[in-house]
Motif scaffolding. Structure first.
Motif, PDB file in Angstrom:
ATOM      1  N   ARG A   1      24.387 -86.419  43.450  1.00 54.36           N
ATOM      2  CA  ARG A   1      25.383 -87.015  42.534  1.00 54.36           C
ATOM      3  C   ARG A   1      25.275 -85.933  41.115  1.00 54.36           C
ATOM      4  N   ASP A   2      23.952 -85.576  40.899  1.00 46.79           N
ATOM      5  CA  ASP A   2      24.018 -84.459  39.927  1.00 46.79           C
ATOM      6  C   ASP A   2      24.434 -83.043  40.349  1.00 46.79           C
ATOM      7  N   ALA A   3      24.178 -82.789  41.389  1.00 44.68           N
ATOM      8  CA  ALA A   3      24.596 -81.724  41.794  1.00 44.68           C
ATOM      9  C   ALA A   3      26.198 -81.199  42.105  1.00 44.68           C
ATOM     10  N   ILE A   4      26.851 -82.342  42.570  1.00 44.19           N
ATOM     11  CA  ILE A   4      28.155 -82.028  42.994  1.00 44.19           C
ATOM     12  C   ILE A   4      29.189 -81.589  41.934  1.00 44.19           C
ATOM     13  N   PRO A   5      29.389 -82.358  40.723  1.00 45.54           N
ATOM     14  CA  PRO A   5      29.967 -81.956  39.712  1.00 45.54           C
ATOM     15  C   PRO A   5      29.564 -80.707  39.076  1.00 45.54           C
ATOM     16  N   ARG A   6      28.010 -80.492  39.084  1.00 44.12           N
ATOM     17  CA  ARG A   6      27.713 -79.409  38.434  1.00 44.12           C
ATOM     18  C   ARG A   6      27.892 -78.028  39.293  1.00 44.12           C
ATOM     19  N   ALA A   7      28.141 -78.284  40.500  1.00 38.57           N
ATOM     20  CA  ALA A   7      28.636 -76.862  41.304  1.00 38.57           C
ATOM     21  C   ALA A   7      29.988 -76.556  41.089  1.00 38.57           C
ATOM     22  N   ILE A   8      30.809 -77.476  40.976  1.00 39.02           N
ATOM     23  CA  ILE A   8      32.184 -77.084  41.173  1.00 39.02           C
ATOM     24  C   ILE A   8      32.519 -76.595  39.648  1.00 39.02           C
ATOM     25  N   HIS A   9      31.937 -77.092  38.649  1.00 46.00           N
ATOM     26  CA  HIS A   9      31.932 -76.495  37.502  1.00 46.00           C
ATOM     27  C   HIS A   9      31.367 -75.043  37.377  1.00 46.00           C
ATOM     28  N   ALA A  10      30.227 -75.084  37.872  1.00 49.77           N
ATOM     29  CA  ALA A  10      29.740 -73.648  37.599  1.00 49.77           C
ATOM     30  C   ALA A  10      30.648 -72.261  38.415  1.00 49.77           C
ATOM     31  N   LEU A  11      30.905 -72.853  39.607  1.00 46.35           N
ATOM     32  CA  LEU A  11      31.721 -72.064  40.474  1.00 46.35           C
ATOM     33  C   LEU A  11      32.777 -71.621  40.047  1.00 46.35           C
ATOM     34  N   VAL A  12      33.618 -72.485  39.463  1.00 43.58           N
ATOM     35  CA  VAL A  12      34.980 -72.048  38.662  1.00 43.58           C
ATOM     36  C   VAL A  12      34.485 -71.262  37.457  1.00 43.58           C
ATOM     37  N   GLN A  13      33.354 -71.394  36.834  1.00 39.36           N
ATOM     38  CA  GLN A  13      32.856 -70.573  35.513  1.00 39.36           C
ATOM     39  C   GLN A  13      32.764 -69.108  36.168  1.00 39.36           C
ATOM     40  N   LEU A  14      32.082 -69.056  37.168  1.00 48.59           N
ATOM     41  CA  LEU A  14      31.383 -67.883  37.703  1.00 48.59           C
ATOM     42  C   LEU A  14      32.462 -67.055  38.439  1.00 48.59           C
ATOM     43  N   MET A  15      33.618 -67.731  38.899  1.00 48.13           N
ATOM     44  CA  MET A  15      34.979 -66.753  39.173  1.00 48.13           C
ATOM     45  C   MET A  15      35.682 -66.248  38.237  1.00 48.13           C
ATOM     46  N   ALA A  16      35.434 -67.227  37.045  1.00 53.01           N
ATOM     47  CA  ALA A  16      36.405 -66.418  35.891  1.00 53.01           C
ATOM     48  C   ALA A  16      35.277 -65.297  35.074  1.00 53.01           C
ATOM     49  N   ARG A  17      34.146 -65.515  34.973  1.00 47.78           N
ATOM     50  CA  ARG A  17      33.437 -64.756  34.271  1.00 47.78           C
ATOM     51  C   ARG A  17      31.900 -64.541  34.483  1.00 47.78           C
ATOM     52  N   GLU A  18      31.166 -63.671  34.306  1.00 45.46           N
ATOM     53  CA  GLU A  18      29.397 -64.057  34.246  1.00 45.46           C
ATOM     54  C   GLU A  18      29.126 -64.940  33.257  1.00 45.46           C
ATOM     55  N   SER A  19      28.230 -65.573  33.611  1.00 44.40           N
ATOM     56  CA  SER A  19      27.865 -66.798  32.538  1.00 44.40           C
ATOM     57  C   SER A  19      26.190 -67.180  32.933  1.00 44.40           C
ATOM     58  N   THR A  20      25.465 -67.147  32.292  1.00 39.96           N
ATOM     59  CA  THR A  20      23.858 -67.492  32.218  1.00 39.96           C
ATOM     60  C   THR A  20      23.880 -68.923  32.693  1.00 39.96           C
ATOM     61  N   ASP A  21      24.567 -69.531  31.966  1.00 34.58           N
ATOM     62  CA  ASP A  21      24.485 -71.156  31.989  1.00 34.58           C
ATOM     63  C   ASP A  21      25.021 -71.411  33.487  1.00 34.58           C
ATOM     64  N   ALA A  22      26.045 -70.946  33.919  1.00 33.46           N
ATOM     65  CA  ALA A  22      26.312 -71.308  35.292  1.00 33.46           C
ATOM     66  C   ALA A  22      25.692 -70.841  36.517  1.00 33.46           C
ATOM     67  N   ARG A  23      24.821 -69.537  36.137  1.00 30.65           N
ATOM     68  CA  ARG A  23      23.984 -69.133  37.173  1.00 30.65           C
ATOM     69  C   ARG A  23      22.787 -70.275  37.246  1.00 30.65           C
ATOM     70  N   ASP A  24      22.304 -70.647  36.056  1.00 30.82           N
ATOM     71  CA  ASP A  24      21.278 -71.625  36.091  1.00 30.82           C
ATOM     72  C   ASP A  24      21.505 -72.871  37.034  1.00 30.82           C
ATOM     73  N   ASP A  25      22.955 -73.336  36.635  1.00 27.72           N
ATOM     74  CA  ASP A  25      23.401 -74.695  37.364  1.00 27.72           C
ATOM     75  C   ASP A  25      23.432 -74.203  38.632  1.00 27.72           C
ATOM     76  N   MET A  26      24.107 -73.195  39.131  1.00 30.90           N
ATOM     77  CA  MET A  26      24.311 -72.850  40.503  1.00 30.90           C
ATOM     78  C   MET A  26      22.797 -72.742  41.337  1.00 30.90           C
ATOM     79  N   ALA A  27      21.743 -72.113  40.482  1.00 26.57           N
ATOM     80  CA  ALA A  27      20.366 -71.981  41.243  1.00 26.57           C
ATOM     81  C   ALA A  27      19.979 -73.685  41.327  1.00 26.57           C
ATOM     82  N   ARG A  28      20.048 -74.204  40.339  1.00 27.59           N
ATOM     83  CA  ARG A  28      19.591 -75.638  40.596  1.00 27.59           C
ATOM     84  C   ARG A  28      20.535 -76.366  41.698  1.00 27.59           C
TER      85      ARG A  28
END
Length: 380
Positions: A215-242
């Motif tokens: 429940r924590d990870a599914i919304p975090r994953a789709i948001h991080a992936l959308v962001q990383l496909m648009a631009r490099e993001s430290t926060d999104a990298r952190d979220d995707m590793a989690r």
């Protein structure tokens, strides 16, 4: 609800946690087997630091997804060295090779007997060596699972070596090691991570604790992936590793489903990348499963939650989430199955073989070969 959870012995998560690695690894003994990917520059630093600390280091370079001949060659080298521990630094394929080596170096029996399907699936005959997993991609969650996937070219299958004792003694998840990962790798591994938190949430073996992770990870994953496909993001990298770490824990303690039931067969027969296969098949499997569970109110409610999380991340209505996900994957440039080298003439055979895979057993409901074949056709 009864449940049991398996975790690595110790998990370090966070930026710059890799710097604690050498000292912790050195504590396992004087001889270190270091399994690494070719392009992982930080592995050079780790090797140098271990040598400076007086440790003997034998390096195994992993070249792509490990095959059984690769595994046997590395076993021959490392059994002569008699390492005190095995460290793997790289993507999921590297971690799988390292995990298998840690499991099989102490074993006196023929390695083949311990594999599922192609062997006898026997438990290991001796405890594995301490294993340290340091992922450099965010996708497979292999740092938190108790199995290693190895390709058997002669069987055209990917097969698991599995034992509860294969869990990593130490997992160091440093999102900085994934920074500036190539876009295509980020996409495939990110879709794998997304799949590996959706399938455990929807599978027939879900439990209260894996549900909390998903429940924590599914919304975090789709948001991080959308962001990383648009631009490099430290926060999104952190979220995707989690997300990737949570997915490894969830799948290892609950199960997966039809996407991974397909992936092992298709990967073994075509050589296509695991994450790309999962991403390409995820929308079709979700749609087929949602239709199949329509009469089950509890399961339908779970699908409604997933469509809500995906819809919010993709900025579409929940009812359109699965079709929007497929459309977005196309726009991001993920190849279709034919472009990955999958043979359309093998659709029916692939569907038949996939039904018997271990991952398919946890799918929310059994799917017929006819339905499975339709999912595959739509992905070409």
């Amino acid at each position: 609800m009864d449940f049991a959870l398996r975790f690595p012995g110790r998990i370090l998560f966070g930026r710059d946690e890799r710097h604690a690695g050498a000292e912790l690894i050195a504590s396992y003994g004087a001889r270190v087997a270091l399994v690494r990917g070719r392009s992982v520059g930080w592995a050079d630093t780790l090797e140098d630091t271990l040598r400076e600390a007086g440790r003997t280091v034998e390096v195994i370079v992993s070249r792509g997804e490990p095959s059984y001949p690769d595994l046997c060659d590395a076993l021959g080298r490392l059994r002569e060295m008699r390492p005190d521990c095995v460290v793997a630094v790289g993507g999921g394929a590297v971690l799988d090779l390292g995990k298998a080596l840690a499991a099989l170096i102490p074993a006196a029996s023929d390695p083949i007997v311990h594999f599922e399907l192609v062997g006898e699936g026997r438990p290991l005959s001796a405890p594995p060596l301490p294993f340290v997993a340091i992922p450099t991609t965010a996708g497979t969650g292999a740092e938190a699972t108790r199995n290693a996937v190895i390709q058997f070219p002669e069987h055209r299958r990917k097969v698991s070596l599995r034992d509860d004792r294969m869990m990593a003694s130490l997992a160091i998840v440093d999102p900085a090691l994934t920074d500036r990962c190539p876009r295509a790798v980020t996409l495939a591994s990110g879709l794998d991570a997304l799949t590996q938190v959706i399938e455990p949430y929807l599978c027939s073996r879900a439990n209260i604790l894996t549900d909390a992770l998903c429940r924590d990870a599914i919304p975090r994953a789709i948001h991080a992936l959308v962001q990383l496909m648009a631009r490099e993001s430290t926060d999104a990298r952190d979220d995707m590793a989690r997300v990737s770490l949570f997915g490894g824990v969830a799948l290892g303690n609950a199960g997966l489903g039809a996407v991974h039931g397909f992936a092992g067969v298709i990967g073994g027969r075509s050589g296509a990348a695991h994450g790309a296969i999962c991403g390409r098949l995820l929308p079709g499997v979700l749609q087929a499963n949602r239709a199949a569970v329509a009469g089950d109110s509890a399961m339908s409610a779970r699908f409604h939650e997933v469509t809500g999380w995906l819809g919010e991340g993709l900025a579409v209505a929940p009812a359109d989430a699965f079709t929007a996900l497929e459309r977005q994957i196309d726009e991001w440039g993920l190849p279709r199955l034919g472009a990955m080298g999958v043979d359309p003439d093998e659709i029916e055979e692939t569907a038949r073989l996939s039904r018997s895979s271990s991952s398919m057993a946890a799918n929310p409901v059994p799917l017929s070969e006819y339905v499975l074949s339709d999912i595959l056709r739509a992905a070409f």
